[in-house]
Design a protein around this motif. Structure first.
Motif, PDB file in Angstrom:
ATOM      1  N   GLU A   8     -19.080  16.154  -4.897  1.00 26.76           N
ATOM      2  CA  GLU A   8     -20.531  16.355  -4.965  1.00 26.76           C
ATOM      3  C   GLU A   8     -21.234  15.105  -5.460  1.00 26.76           C
ATOM      4  OE1 GLU A   8     -21.685  19.301  -7.823  1.00 26.76           O
ATOM      5  OE2 GLU A   8     -20.171  18.668  -9.258  1.00 26.76           O
ATOM      6  N   SER A   9     -22.534  15.070  -5.161  1.00 24.48           N
ATOM      7  CA  SER A   9     -23.390  13.986  -5.656  1.00 24.48           C
ATOM      8  C   SER A   9     -24.513  14.592  -6.487  1.00 24.48           C
ATOM      9  CB  SER A   9     -23.989  13.212  -4.482  1.00 24.48           C
ATOM     10  OG  SER A   9     -22.978  12.478  -3.824  1.00 24.48           O
ATOM     11  N   LYS A  10     -24.813  13.928  -7.604  1.00 26.04           N
ATOM     12  CA  LYS A  10     -25.886  14.403  -8.483  1.00 26.04           C
ATOM     13  C   LYS A  10     -26.574  13.190  -9.115  1.00 26.04           C
ATOM     14  CE  LYS A  10     -23.788  18.679 -10.322  1.00 26.04           C
ATOM     15  NZ  LYS A  10     -23.313  19.298 -11.567  1.00 26.04           N
ATOM     16  N   ASP A  11     -27.741  13.438  -9.670  1.00 20.53           N
ATOM     17  CA  ASP A  11     -28.438  12.367 -10.390  1.00 20.53           C
ATOM     18  C   ASP A  11     -27.958  12.303 -11.842  1.00 20.53           C
ATOM     19  OD1 ASP A  11     -29.527  14.824 -10.898  1.00 20.53           O
ATOM     20  OD2 ASP A  11     -31.598  14.258 -10.506  1.00 20.53           O
ATOM     21  N   ASN A 143     -25.352   2.705 -20.803  1.00 21.04           N
ATOM     22  CA  ASN A 143     -25.834   2.879 -19.438  1.00 21.04           C
ATOM     23  C   ASN A 143     -24.729   3.527 -18.605  1.00 21.04           C
ATOM     24  OD1 ASN A 143     -27.411   2.579 -17.095  1.00 21.04           O
ATOM     25  ND2 ASN A 143     -26.709   0.494 -16.738  1.00 21.04           N
ATOM     26  N   PRO A 144     -24.624   4.857 -18.628  1.00 17.17           N
ATOM     27  CA  PRO A 144     -23.519   5.540 -17.953  1.00 17.17           C
ATOM     28  C   PRO A 144     -23.629   5.492 -16.430  1.00 17.17           C
ATOM     29  CG  PRO A 144     -24.976   7.132 -19.014  1.00 17.17           C
ATOM     30  CD  PRO A 144     -25.507   5.784 -19.353  1.00 17.17           C
ATOM     31  N   CYS A 145     -22.515   5.833 -15.746  1.00 18.18           N
ATOM     32  CA  CYS A 145     -22.415   5.539 -14.317  1.00 18.18           C
ATOM     33  C   CYS A 145     -22.559   6.750 -13.402  1.00 18.18           C
ATOM     34  CB  CYS A 145     -21.103   4.815 -14.031  1.00 18.18           C
ATOM     35  SG  CYS A 145     -19.639   5.831 -14.317  1.00 18.18           S
ATOM     36  N   ASP A 146     -22.382   7.959 -13.886  1.00 16.07           N
ATOM     37  CA  ASP A 146     -22.558   9.118 -13.007  1.00 16.07           C
ATOM     38  C   ASP A 146     -22.954  10.333 -13.846  1.00 16.07           C
ATOM     39  OD1 ASP A 146     -20.217  10.027 -14.197  1.00 16.07           O
ATOM     40  OD2 ASP A 146     -19.152  10.409 -12.322  1.00 16.07           O
ATOM     41  N   TYR A 147     -23.080  11.465 -13.174  1.00 17.44           N
ATOM     42  CA  TYR A 147     -23.520  12.693 -13.843  1.00 17.44           C
ATOM     43  C   TYR A 147     -22.608  13.048 -15.020  1.00 17.44           C
ATOM     44  CZ  TYR A 147     -24.316  17.740 -14.488  1.00 17.44           C
ATOM     45  OH  TYR A 147     -24.563  18.968 -15.021  1.00 17.44           O
ATOM     46  N   ILE A 173     -26.190  10.305  -6.774  1.00 16.50           N
ATOM     47  CA  ILE A 173     -25.045   9.426  -6.466  1.00 16.50           C
ATOM     48  C   ILE A 173     -23.743  10.216  -6.665  1.00 16.50           C
ATOM     49  CG2 ILE A 173     -26.212   7.260  -7.079  1.00 16.50           C
ATOM     50  CD1 ILE A 173     -24.467   7.527  -9.756  1.00 16.50           C
ATOM     51  N   PRO A 174     -22.627   9.728  -6.105  1.00 17.75           N
ATOM     52  CA  PRO A 174     -21.366  10.457  -6.233  1.00 17.75           C
ATOM     53  C   PRO A 174     -20.962  10.712  -7.692  1.00 17.75           C
ATOM     54  CG  PRO A 174     -21.155   8.749  -4.590  1.00 17.75           C
ATOM     55  CD  PRO A 174     -22.493   8.536  -5.248  1.00 17.75           C
ATOM     56  N   VAL A 175     -20.374  11.896  -7.902  1.00 17.89           N
ATOM     57  CA  VAL A 175     -19.828  12.228  -9.226  1.00 17.89           C
ATOM     58  C   VAL A 175     -18.324  11.962  -9.149  1.00 17.89           C
ATOM     59  CG1 VAL A 175     -19.541  14.027 -10.963  1.00 17.89           C
ATOM     60  CG2 VAL A 175     -21.596  14.006  -9.512  1.00 17.89           C
ATOM     61  N   PHE A 176     -17.879  10.896  -9.782  1.00 17.29           N
ATOM     62  CA  PHE A 176     -16.482  10.468  -9.620  1.00 17.29           C
ATOM     63  C   PHE A 176     -15.714  10.348 -10.925  1.00 17.29           C
ATOM     64  CE2 PHE A 176     -17.292   6.135 -11.007  1.00 17.29           C
ATOM     65  CZ  PHE A 176     -18.646   5.990 -10.738  1.00 17.29           C
TER      66      PHE A 176
END
Lengths: 322, 287
Positions: A8-11, A143-147, A173-176
């Motif tokens: 999934e992708s999230k903000d 400054n984190p990189c994903d959800y 953006i992708p949740v990785f």
């Protein structure tokens, strides 16, 4: 290259919203303040669950920073929420005097940082915030990189005593990163071990670095990718250990080349082990209106630009070795 | 430990303390040949009343001040009067006053928490920020069901800062009614009279229009200061923040300093110091 998949992708701002609720459940002293951007900051769930612990200040960011500083007196842990531009540049002196110099336990949470804010344009696309905030003595800058990482960071900063600047963004953006990760402030995350070049990336550029790393692997280049989610305090040890192996560096960030993560790394290298380094960053300019994808490409912040920077820095390393 | 002086000091002794604080101010500013004597002398009676009569507070300083009344000095440049009052009330030894504005001192030019001086809860100096901070502290007291009140002091020139009016709008809307703010209306600022630099107009009408309960007092009449501060306390927790417009003379107590912006931020020389001290006999010991 280690394979990163996502379902999934999230903000990242939604990661902040979810983390704020969790921090609120863990500690009744967590309170939230917002300057008329509740929806944009995803603070709705916190307000629903803890209405008495939320302060709507209206469009008055300077007042918000002062109130947050004051609320710490008596033991509250205030999280302020507005866009990154209004969280830093607009209120720098309030943060400097009432929060940083006064050593107040305020968490300045800043959404819509950088170019990926998109169509609103340069008035709102701050690219200088990391620099401003990291120059304040005692300020932690994340400054984190994903959800998932943003959610984990939000919970972690509530447990840390001292002023923090938490920067995140608007786009999906992708949740990785793992949902169950432990977020350790100041501890870099090894995304991929490699031997030819060190790529140090923060925020939205981490996913771009992963995409670049996959393409570089096909080209026979082994990239070490490290996620520097905490820009201050910088994980000197992880960076120096990596460059001792690779001998050249690319930094990648959605920020002005002046004053950002790259500058912090360059200073560390200059003092310890000067090495060829390239910056993937905005080249001392303002942004403009456009879609996030268009802007990241135009201003040189995508995977293709990381690949070009890697090729350039490896060439410089080769020349030096001769 | 609660300050023992509350309730017990008779009026004559409060007047004596005020005289001694004024002596401290001119000696401190003279000692480092810098600092702000004018506003400090003007606000002496207010701060003496606050710390020796009005506030419930402990000289065993704790940052959170649970159960205590809190004071925030927003116009941080009048630090000499605050430092002297804190020392005279027992927060730290009066001998430390001689370190004011000198290297390695806890008594910085403008107040700070950075050197951990007992009694100070926020840095101030860059103007216009203290009202917001005080509102925050007052909100936390409400959340914690803490009966303590929050007091603030501001300069009139400081009202030219925009952040003050953000806070002015916020407090009545949010019924911050455990807050008693005071403005030192001395009509002077660095570049001259406020009426000439940037006129403040009708302050009572302005604050009332914003939704504050407005009182007025003569800041250089100790009895009036105590009367109005007690009245203000009685008006708390009735849905409105309270604003006291305090008329003062800049430089009050030293005739050649009175009523002029010229003594806003200038230190007396040796001759001026002895002239000033001759006008301020207290019967107490100098630091």
């Amino acid at each position: 290259m280690k394979k990163y998949t996502y379902t999934e992708s999230k903000d990242t701002r939604s990661g902040f919203g979810a983390g704020l609720v969790e921090a609120g459940r863990k500690n009744e002293n967590v309170v939230a303040l917002c300057a008329d951007l509740v929806g944009s900051l995803k603070m709705g769930d916190f307000i629903k669950e803890f209405p008495e612990r939320f302060v709507q200040v209206g469009i008055a960011e300077a007042n918000m920073m002062g109130i947050a500083a004051g609320m710490t007196i008596g033991g509250k842990i205030p999280f302020t929420g507005t866009f990154a531009n209004f969280s830093t540049g607009r209120v720098y002196d309030q943060i400097r005097q009432s929060i940083a110099y006064s050593d107040k336990n305020v968490k300045i949470c800043a959404s819509h940082a950088g170019l990926t804010l998109g169509e609103d344009g340069a008035t709102h696309q701050i690219l200088e915030d990391i620099g401003m905030m990291k120059m304040l003595p005692g300020m932690t800058v994340i400054n984190p990189c994903d959800y998932n990482q943003t959610k984990a960071a939000t919970v972690a900063i509530a447990e840390y005593e001292g002023p923090v600047y938490l920067r995140f963004g608007r786009p999906v953006i992708p949740v990785f990163t793992p949902a169950d990760q432990e977020f350790v402030i100041g501890k870099a995350w090894m995304v991929n071990e490699g031997t030819d070049v060190s790529i140090f990336a923060t925020g939205h550029l981490v996913w771009e670095a992963i995409k670049a790393g996959e393409k570089l692997a096909e080209m026979g280049i082994s990239a070490e990718i490290i996620n520097i989610h905490t820009i201050k305090p910088l994980d000197d040890e992880a960076i120096l250990k990596s460059v001792a192996k690779t001998g050249c560096v690319v930094s990648a960030e959605e920020h002005n080349r002046l004053g950002g993560l790259g500058d912090s790394i360059a200073q560390l290298l200059a003092k310890n082990t000067p090495l060829p380094m390239e910056y993937v960053a905005v080249n001392d300019s303002f942004g403009e209106s456009g879609t996030p994808e268009q802007l990241m490409k135009k201003y040189g912040l995508d995977d293709e630009h990381i690949i070009k920077a890697v090729q350039k820095v490896m060439e410089r390393k080769k020349v030096l070795a001769k | 430990m609660q300050t023992e002086v509350k309730e017990t000091l008779p009026m004559e002794e409060l007047e004596q303390v005020a005289k001694q604080v004024r002596r401290d101010i001119v000696r401190m500013v003279h000692g480092c040949q810098s600092g702000h004597p004018g506003g400090s002398l003007g606000c002496t009676d207010y701060l003496v009343a606050l710390y020796f009569r009005i506030m419930t507070h402990s000289t065993e300083f704790d940052m959170n001040g649970v159960g205590e009344d809190l004071f925030f000095l927003s116009n941080g440049h009048i630090s000499p009067v605050w430092y002297s009052v804190l020392a005279r009330a027992g927060y730290f030894d009066v001998s430390e006053l001689k370190t004011f504005r000198k290297l390695d001192s806890r008594l910085q030019g403008h107040p700070t928490t950075h050197e951990e001086l007992p009694g100070v809860r926020i840095a101030s100096g860059s103007l216009g920020q203290g009202l917001s901070v005080a509102i925050g502290a007052a909100l936390t007291k409400k959340l914690n069901n803490d009966p303590g009140l929050v007091f603030t002091l501001h300069g009139d020139g400081e009202l030219q800062e925009g952040q003050i009016w953000e806070a002015a709008l916020f407090a009545p809307h949010n019924k911050v009614d455990n807050l008693i703010s005071t403005i030192d209306v001395n009509g002077q600022q660095i570049d001259g009279p406020t009426d000439q630099v940037l006129a403040l107009g009708n302050l009572r009408a302005k604050w009332e229009a914003f939704g504050w309960d407005v009182l007025e007092m003569n800041g250089n009449d100790l009895a009036d200061v105590i009367r109005v501060l007690e009245l203000a306390k009685a008006k708390t927790r009735k849905g409105k923040p309270i604003m006291i417009l305090m008329q003062t003379n800049m430089g009050h107590g030293v005739d050649f300093m009175m009523g002029s912006h010229k003594w806003h931020g200038v230190a007396p020389n040796d001759e001026q110091l002895s002239l000033a001290l001759n006008q301020l006999t207290s019967g107490m010991q100098d630091y």
